[in-house]
Design a protein around this motif. Structure first.
Motif, PDB file in Angstrom:
ATOM      1  N   THR A   1       0.846  -1.197   0.000  1.00 46.92           N
ATOM      2  CA  THR A   1       0.000   0.000   0.000  1.00 46.92           C
ATOM      3  C   THR A   1       0.878   1.243   0.000  1.00 46.92           C
ATOM      4  N   ASP A   2       0.259   2.373  -0.316  1.00 49.12           N
ATOM      5  CA  ASP A   2       0.971   3.638  -0.384  1.00 49.12           C
ATOM      6  C   ASP A   2       0.877   4.350   0.964  1.00 49.12           C
ATOM      7  N   GLY A   3       1.999   4.570   1.621  1.00 48.05           N
ATOM      8  CA  GLY A   3       2.016   5.222   2.914  1.00 48.05           C
ATOM      9  C   GLY A   3       3.434   5.361   3.404  1.00 48.05           C
TER      10      GLY A   3
ATOM     11  N   LYS B   1       6.695  -8.897  14.111  1.00 51.69           N
ATOM     12  CA  LYS B   1       7.012  -9.860  13.055  1.00 51.69           C
ATOM     13  C   LYS B   1       6.769  -9.337  11.646  1.00 51.69           C
ATOM     14  N   GLY B   2       6.507  -8.060  11.522  1.00 48.79           N
ATOM     15  CA  GLY B   2       6.299  -7.493  10.203  1.00 48.79           C
ATOM     16  C   GLY B   2       6.640  -6.026  10.207  1.00 48.79           C
ATOM     17  N   ILE B   3       6.054  -5.302   9.240  1.00 47.58           N
ATOM     18  CA  ILE B   3       6.220  -3.850   9.200  1.00 47.58           C
ATOM     19  C   ILE B   3       4.834  -3.216   9.221  1.00 47.58           C
ATOM     20  N   ASP B   4       4.760  -1.976   9.723  1.00 51.95           N
ATOM     21  CA  ASP B   4       3.501  -1.223   9.719  1.00 51.95           C
ATOM     22  C   ASP B   4       3.630  -0.072   8.728  1.00 51.95           C
ATOM     23  N   ILE B   5       2.611   0.050   7.853  1.00 54.03           N
ATOM     24  CA  ILE B   5       2.576   1.146   6.884  1.00 54.03           C
ATOM     25  C   ILE B   5       1.358   1.995   7.210  1.00 54.03           C
ATOM     26  N   ALA B   6       1.612   3.209   7.716  1.00 59.72           N
ATOM     27  CA  ALA B   6       0.511   4.108   8.065  1.00 59.72           C
ATOM     28  C   ALA B   6      -0.102   4.673   6.792  1.00 59.72           C
ATOM     29  N   ALA B   7      -1.440   4.598   6.693  1.00 59.44           N
ATOM     30  CA  ALA B   7      -2.148   5.103   5.514  1.00 59.44           C
ATOM     31  C   ALA B   7      -3.579   5.433   5.910  1.00 59.44           C
ATOM     32  N   ARG B   8      -4.266   6.163   5.060  1.00 60.82           N
ATOM     33  CA  ARG B   8      -5.664   6.521   5.322  1.00 60.82           C
ATOM     34  C   ARG B   8      -6.560   5.289   5.215  1.00 60.82           C
ATOM     35  N   ILE B   9      -7.649   5.313   5.954  1.00 58.65           N
ATOM     36  CA  ILE B   9      -8.631   4.235   5.845  1.00 58.65           C
ATOM     37  C   ILE B   9      -9.205   4.222   4.424  1.00 58.65           C
TER      38      ILE B   9
ATOM     39  N   LEU C   1      -2.654  -3.957  -2.048  1.00 65.64           N
ATOM     40  CA  LEU C   1      -2.426  -4.722  -3.274  1.00 65.64           C
ATOM     41  C   LEU C   1      -1.585  -5.960  -3.000  1.00 65.64           C
ATOM     42  N   ALA C   2      -1.872  -7.021  -3.754  1.00 66.15           N
ATOM     43  CA  ALA C   2      -1.063  -8.243  -3.634  1.00 66.15           C
ATOM     44  C   ALA C   2       0.335  -7.956  -4.183  1.00 66.15           C
ATOM     45  N   PRO C   3       1.396  -8.265  -3.434  1.00 66.17           N
ATOM     46  CA  PRO C   3       2.755  -7.982  -3.900  1.00 66.17           C
ATOM     47  C   PRO C   3       3.311  -9.038  -4.844  1.00 66.17           C
ATOM     48  N   ALA C   4       2.553 -10.124  -5.059  1.00 64.50           N
ATOM     49  CA  ALA C   4       3.013 -11.192  -5.940  1.00 64.50           C
ATOM     50  C   ALA C   4       1.839 -12.122  -6.240  1.00 64.50           C
ATOM     51  N   ARG C   5       2.044 -12.977  -7.203  1.00 62.32           N
ATOM     52  CA  ARG C   5       1.030 -13.966  -7.554  1.00 62.32           C
ATOM     53  C   ARG C   5       0.884 -14.987  -6.425  1.00 62.32           C
ATOM     54  N   GLY C   6      -0.351 -15.480  -6.227  1.00 59.52           N
ATOM     55  CA  GLY C   6      -0.551 -16.487  -5.192  1.00 59.52           C
ATOM     56  C   GLY C   6      -2.007 -16.851  -5.017  1.00 59.52           C
ATOM     57  N   ARG C   7      -2.276 -17.677  -4.018  1.00 59.73           N
ATOM     58  CA  ARG C   7      -3.639 -18.141  -3.718  1.00 59.73           C
ATOM     59  C   ARG C   7      -4.008 -17.701  -2.299  1.00 59.73           C
ATOM     60  N   VAL C   8      -5.191 -17.106  -2.189  1.00 59.35           N
ATOM     61  CA  VAL C   8      -5.665 -16.662  -0.877  1.00 59.35           C
ATOM     62  C   VAL C   8      -6.020 -17.892  -0.039  1.00 59.35           C
ATOM     63  N   VAL C   9      -5.352 -18.050   1.098  1.00 61.63           N
ATOM     64  CA  VAL C   9      -5.623 -19.207   1.966  1.00 61.63           C
ATOM     65  C   VAL C   9      -6.459 -18.813   3.178  1.00 61.63           C
ATOM     66  N   PHE C  10      -6.579 -17.495   3.425  1.00 65.51           N
ATOM     67  CA  PHE C  10      -7.467 -17.033   4.489  1.00 65.51           C
ATOM     68  C   PHE C  10      -7.892 -15.601   4.185  1.00 65.51           C
ATOM     69  N   ALA C  11      -9.197 -15.333   4.350  1.00 72.12           N
ATOM     70  CA  ALA C  11      -9.737 -13.982   4.211  1.00 72.12           C
ATOM     71  C   ALA C  11     -10.881 -13.866   5.217  1.00 72.12           C
TER      72      ALA C  11
ATOM     73  N   ALA D   1      -7.653  -5.853  -0.378  1.00 77.30           N
ATOM     74  CA  ALA D   1      -8.326  -5.303   0.806  1.00 77.30           C
ATOM     75  C   ALA D   1      -8.118  -3.795   0.836  1.00 77.30           C
ATOM     76  N   ASP D   2      -8.709  -3.151   1.886  1.00 73.35           N
ATOM     77  CA  ASP D   2      -8.531  -1.719   2.092  1.00 73.35           C
ATOM     78  C   ASP D   2      -7.936  -1.495   3.474  1.00 73.35           C
ATOM     79  N   VAL D   3      -7.084  -0.479   3.579  1.00 74.19           N
ATOM     80  CA  VAL D   3      -6.466  -0.142   4.862  1.00 74.19           C
ATOM     81  C   VAL D   3      -7.558   0.222   5.881  1.00 74.19           C
ATOM     82  N   GLY D   4      -7.348  -0.224   7.117  1.00 78.07           N
ATOM     83  CA  GLY D   4      -8.299   0.084   8.191  1.00 78.07           C
ATOM     84  C   GLY D   4      -7.611   0.095   9.534  1.00 78.07           C
ATOM     85  N   ASN D   5      -8.409   0.004  10.592  1.00 81.46           N
ATOM     86  CA  ASN D   5      -7.840  -0.062  11.954  1.00 81.46           C
ATOM     87  C   ASN D   5      -8.575  -1.081  12.809  1.00 81.46           C
TER      88      ASN D   5
END
Length: 310
Positions: A183-185, A207-215, A220-230, A274-278
Motif C-alpha cells: 500500500t501507499d504510505g 514480526k512485520g512492518i507497519d505502513i501508516a495510511a488513510r482508511i 495490493l497483492a505484492p506477488a502472484r498467489g492463492r488466498v488461503v485465508f480472508a 483489501a482496504d487499509v483500516g484499523n
C-alpha cells in the motif's frame, strides 16, 4: 586323283569375245577361307573400336561427374563454414542466456566439439575414397565436419532448451516473490525482535512492518498467489488476508477495513485484495504486513524493490 576344276565364263553384252577362267576347287576354298578370316578380323576390329569408344565415352562422363561432384562438395563446404560461424554466434548468445538464467557455463571443449568422439565418415564416402581418392577424401572430410556440426547444434539446442526452461522457472518464481509494498504510505514501525507495543504497552517481537495510511487506501497483492485465508482473526489482527505464493512464500495483511478477496481465490501482483483500516488491536489506521519464508518470518523490506508500487 586329279583335282576338280571350275570354269568361270564372262559373257559380255556387246560383240566382244567370251572369256573363260579355270580355277581349282582348292583355290576357291582358299579364297573363301581368306574372305572368312578377313571378315572375322574386320568384325573384331569394329567391336574392339566400339568398345574402346564406349570406354572412352564412359571415362569422359565419369570424369565430368567427378568434376561436378567435387564442385558440389566445395560449395557444400562453403555453406558448412557459414553454418559453423552461425553456430559459434549462437553459442555466444547461449552463454549470455545461461548467465541470465543462473546456469553454469558449458565447458569450452565440449561446446566446441559437441558430445561424443570425432566422426568417421559414411560408408559411401569411404568407398568413394577407394575409387577416387581426391574426391573421396573431400567427401569423407565433409561428412566428418557435418557430423561434428550436427553434434554441436544438438548440444546448443539442449543448452538453450535448458536455459529457456530455467528462465521460465525464474520468471514464475519472481512472479511469486513479494517485491512491492502492498500500500501507499509511510513506514511507522519496522521488523524487530523486540518492540514496545503502543496498545499493550509491553515489549514483544514485531514480526512485520507497519505502513501508516488513510482508511480505505487500497492494499495490493505484492506477488502472484492463492488466498488461503480472508476473514477476521481474534489474535488482534482484525480483518486479515493471508496469501500462499508458493516457493515457500506466505504473506499476511492485517487490520483491513474491508476484504476484497475470498479464500481459495487466485491473485496476481497488483490485484486489490483489501482496504487499509484499523480493525483489531491498533492505535490508528495502518497496514500490518508480514512475510514468511519456509515457515520463518523475515523482514518484508528484504524483498521490497525500493518503494515500488505496480
Amino acid at each position: 586323283m586329279p583335282q576338280s576344276r571350275w570354269t568361270l565364263m564372262l559373257v559380255p553384252h556387246d560383240n566382244e569375245r567370251v572369256r573363260s577362267f579355270q580355277v581349282s576347287a582348292r583355290s576357291i576354298r582358299n579364297a573363301l577361307s581368306g574372305a572368312a578370316i578377313f571378315a572375322l578380323l574386320l568384325g573384331t576390329f569394329v567391336i574392339s573400336f566400339a568398345v574402346k569408344q564406349s570406354h572412352h565415352s564412359q571415362s569422359a562422363g565419369l570424369k565430368r561427374e567427378n568434376q561436378l561432384l567435387a564442385a558440389e562438395v566445395d560449395e557444400m563446404r562453403k555453406q558448412m563454414e557459414a553454418l559453423d560461424r552461425s553456430i559459434a554466434a549462437l553459442a555466444k548468445k547461449d552463454e549470455q542466456v545461461r548467465v541470465i538464467a543462473g546456469l553454469p557455463e558449458v565447458n569450452a571443449d565440449v561446446r566446441k566439439a559437441g558430445v561424443g568422439g570425432p566422426g568417421t565418415g559414411s560408408m559411401g564416402a569411404r568407398a568413394l575414397a577407394k575409387l577416387n581418392p581426391g574426391v573421396g577424401r573431400k567427401v569423407e572430410a565433409t561428412s566428418e565436419d557435418l557430423d561434428a556440426l550436427m553434434r554441436r547444434a544438438s548440444l546448443l539446442r539442449g543448452s538453450m532448451d535448458q536455459a529457456v526452461t530455467q528462465i521460465r522457472r525464474n520468471q514464475q518464481r519472481m512472479a511469486s516473490t513479494p517485491t512491492i509494498l502492498p500500500t501507499d504510505g509511510h513506514l511507522s514501525s519496522l521488523f524487530s525482535g523486540s518492540r514496545y507495543h503502543p496498545v499493550l504497552r509491553i515489549s514483544r517481537p514485531h514480526k512485520g512492518i507497519d505502513i501508516a495510511a488513510r482508511i480505505g487506501e487500497p492494499i495490493l497483492a505484492p506477488a502472484r498467489g492463492r488466498v488461503v485465508f480472508a476473514g477476521n482473526r481474534s489474535n488482534g489482527y482484525g480483518n486479515m488476508v493471508e496469501i500462499d505464493h508458493g516457493y515457500g512464500y506466505v504473506t499476511r495483511y492485517a487490520h483491513a477495513s474491508r476484504l476484497r478477496v475470498r479464500t481459495g481465490q487466485m491473485v496476481d501482483r497488483g490485484d486489490r485484495i483489501a482496504d487499509v483500516g484499523n480493525t483489531g488491536l491498533t492505535s490508528g489506521p495502518h497496514l500490518h504486513y508480514e512475510v514468511e519464508v519456509n515457515g520463518n518470518q523475515v523482514d518484508p523490506m528484504n524483498f521490497v524493490i525500493g518503494d515500488a508500487l505496480p
